[in-house]
Design a protein around this motif. Structure first.
Motif, PDB file in Angstrom:
ATOM      1  N   ARG A  75      36.400  41.024  32.348  1.00 14.81           N
ATOM      2  CA  ARG A  75      37.427  41.856  31.541  1.00 14.81           C
ATOM      3  C   ARG A  75      38.773  41.709  32.390  1.00 14.81           C
ATOM      4  O   ARG A  75      39.987  41.445  31.838  1.00 14.81           O
ATOM      5  N   ARG A  76      38.887  41.743  33.652  1.00 16.33           N
ATOM      6  CA  ARG A  76      39.873  41.531  34.554  1.00 16.33           C
ATOM      7  C   ARG A  76      40.436  40.070  34.311  1.00 16.33           C
ATOM      8  O   ARG A  76      41.540  39.963  34.154  1.00 16.33           O
ATOM      9  N   ARG A  77      39.650  39.119  34.279  1.00 16.40           N
ATOM     10  CA  ARG A  77      40.028  37.728  34.024  1.00 16.40           C
ATOM     11  C   ARG A  77      40.546  37.600  32.555  1.00 16.40           C
ATOM     12  O   ARG A  77      41.776  36.928  32.464  1.00 16.40           O
ATOM     13  N   LEU A  78      40.063  38.301  31.619  1.00 20.32           N
ATOM     14  CA  LEU A  78      40.592  38.354  30.338  1.00 20.32           C
ATOM     15  C   LEU A  78      42.015  38.828  30.359  1.00 20.32           C
ATOM     16  O   LEU A  78      42.854  38.110  29.707  1.00 20.32           O
ATOM     17  N   LEU A  79      42.226  40.066  31.018  1.00 18.93           N
ATOM     18  CA  LEU A  79      43.500  40.546  31.056  1.00 18.93           C
ATOM     19  C   LEU A  79      44.502  39.724  31.695  1.00 18.93           C
ATOM     20  O   LEU A  79      45.613  39.229  30.929  1.00 18.93           O
ATOM     21  N   VAL A  91      40.927  32.683  24.591  1.00 16.06           N
ATOM     22  CA  VAL A  91      41.138  34.136  24.722  1.00 16.06           C
ATOM     23  C   VAL A  91      39.768  34.737  23.891  1.00 16.06           C
ATOM     24  O   VAL A  91      39.112  35.572  24.530  1.00 16.06           O
ATOM     25  N   ARG A  92      39.522  34.034  22.746  1.00 16.76           N
ATOM     26  CA  ARG A  92      38.263  34.538  21.983  1.00 16.76           C
ATOM     27  C   ARG A  92      36.915  34.126  22.709  1.00 16.76           C
ATOM     28  O   ARG A  92      36.065  35.208  22.807  1.00 16.76           O
ATOM     29  N   GLU A  93      37.007  33.001  23.358  1.00 19.82           N
ATOM     30  CA  GLU A  93      35.589  32.742  24.484  1.00 19.82           C
ATOM     31  C   GLU A  93      35.435  33.782  25.410  1.00 19.82           C
ATOM     32  O   GLU A  93      34.187  34.268  25.607  1.00 19.82           O
ATOM     33  N   LEU A  94      36.379  34.115  26.212  1.00 22.79           N
ATOM     34  CA  LEU A  94      36.427  35.004  27.362  1.00 22.79           C
ATOM     35  C   LEU A  94      36.181  36.361  26.702  1.00 22.79           C
ATOM     36  O   LEU A  94      35.446  37.010  27.338  1.00 22.79           O
TER      37      LEU A  94
END
Length: 406
Positions: A176-180, A194-197
């Motif tokens: 989630r930190r990587r997603l942010l 974005v959807r994949e992560l």
């Protein structure tokens, strides 16, 4: 106590710490309450991450941990086994490490706290021991016992920290930190990436997001955050993201999660513009820190849109002011201030001389005199809409910078 504790001299053999005179516990136990306060004070003074109010939830955990470990050490001395650990004590130390991991702090903070605790405790022993005529041999063994105890606590806490970081929850948190960070990339990442992560992180991509900038070194109570909030509190400029609009519930969540430091809430944007929301939030946080924005601990950008826009580029504003107010260059600073103040009130209110005089606390005749001066200095610029707009923008922005509450 007047008798000398163990006058036997000689080098302490290597290996496990030998038993200590149990009378040492009698010497140490009365010192524990004030020593606890001293250790906590030193930790909070030297480690900013622990400097929050001592009555906060984490402050209470800190006090309880220090009290417990001091008491455990004295109990072991009294029982004749200063180096022997009980399973319950070991579990408590491991939980400290787990808590550090959940709070998002590095293990360095807790390791430093252990070092400070050991050093502070030993200084107290050095101060008290001479009154009880403790022999050098016993002092040497006691030093070994104290620092062996602190090393053992640090190792147990590190074990708990490492285990917490390896847990499935920690893996999800890292995703989630990587997603942010991906959402904040410029140029924006592709929607597919974005959807994949997001899928791997168990997070649903919303229609809009709101970014929140947090005062550096601010403490965040993670347990108070909603489960769908993305956070990056390790960043030098910590921030978080929550999906959806700014609701009263979200604001209450933020106040509970960041109880001791200021935060600024950005504006709702589509996910691909997340960096804009964070930029506005950081700008608001910086202006609030300089008292340009008058706000409490939670600054909401939507309440300061005009100010944020007018002060979005201070250097450009200075360039604009230099051009728009050039006709006043020949005046003294006091004369220029009086005339621009009167001009700003006229541009903002378009009131009569009497109305403007009331707002400025001067005589109406003074206003009329100043307006004649302004007509002479500015000429046709007062009748040109574009010129009037440019001057008004500059004067409003300058007013915000000088008197943010007005």
């Amino acid at each position: 106590m007047t008798q000398t504790l163990d006058h036997q001299e000689g080098r302490v053999p290597a290996g496990p710490v030998p038993p200590l005179p149990r009378e040492l516990a009698i010497m140490m136990r009365p010192e524990l309450p004030s020593l606890t306060d001293e250790i906590i004070g030193e930790i909070r003074r030297h480690i900013p991450e622990y400097a929050g109010p001592i009555d906060s939830p984490y402050g209470q955990v800190l006090r309880a941990s220090v009290e417990r470990q001091l008491s455990v050490f004295v109990d072991r001395v009294e029982g004749g086994h200063p180096g022997r650990a009980r399973s319950g004590d070991e579990d408590a130390c491991r939980r400290l490490g787990e808590l550090e991991a959940r709070e998002g702090r590095s293990m360095e903070c807790l390791q430093a706290a252990f070092r400070i605790s050991g050093q502070t405790a030993w200084r107290r022993i050095m101060k008290v021991a001479p009154k009880h005529e403790v022999s050098p041999a016993v002092m040497a063994r006691l030093a070994d016992a104290v620092f062996d105890h602190m090393d053992r606590l640090a190792a147990l806490a590190l074990d708990g920290y490492v285990q917490a970081k390896r847990s499935p929850a920690a893996v999800t948190e890292e995703r989630r930190r990587r997603l942010l960070r991906l959402l904040l990339d410029r140029p924006p990442a592709s929607p597919a990436a974005v959807r994949e992560l997001a899928s791997a992180a168990g997070w649903t991509v919303p229609q809009e997001v709101v970014l929140v900038a947090i005062q550096p070194r601010g403490r965040c109570v993670r347990g108070a955050l909603d489960g769908d909030v993305l956070t990056d509190l390790d960043d030098p400029a910590p921030h978080l993201l929550f999906p959806g609009p700014v609701t009263p519930g979200r604001l209450a969540m933020l106040r509970a999660a960041i109880p001791e430091h200021r935060a600024a809430v950005g504006l709702p944007v589509v996910p691909s513009r997340a960096s804009d929301s964070l930029r506005w939030a950081r700008q608001a946080l910086a202006l609030a820190a300089r008292d340009v924005l008058t706000a409490g601990p939670l600054v909401q950008c939507e309440e300061h849109l005009s100010t944020l826009w007018l002060l979005s580029d201070v250097q450009l504003l200075d360039q604009l002011a230099r051009r728009q107010l050039a006709p006043f260059d020949g005046l003294t600073p006091a004369q220029a201030d009086r005339l621009t103040e009167t001009l700003r009130e006229w541009l903002v209110t378009r009131g009569t001389a009497a109305e403007i005089a009331e707002r400025l606390h001067v005589h109406p005749q003074t206003v009329r005199y100043r307006m004649r001066q302004l007509e002479r200095i500015l000429g046709d610029r007062l009748r040109d809409p574009d010129s009037r707009f440019g001057i008004e923008v500059v004067l409003r922005a300058m007013r915000y910078r000088r008197h943010p509450s007005e």
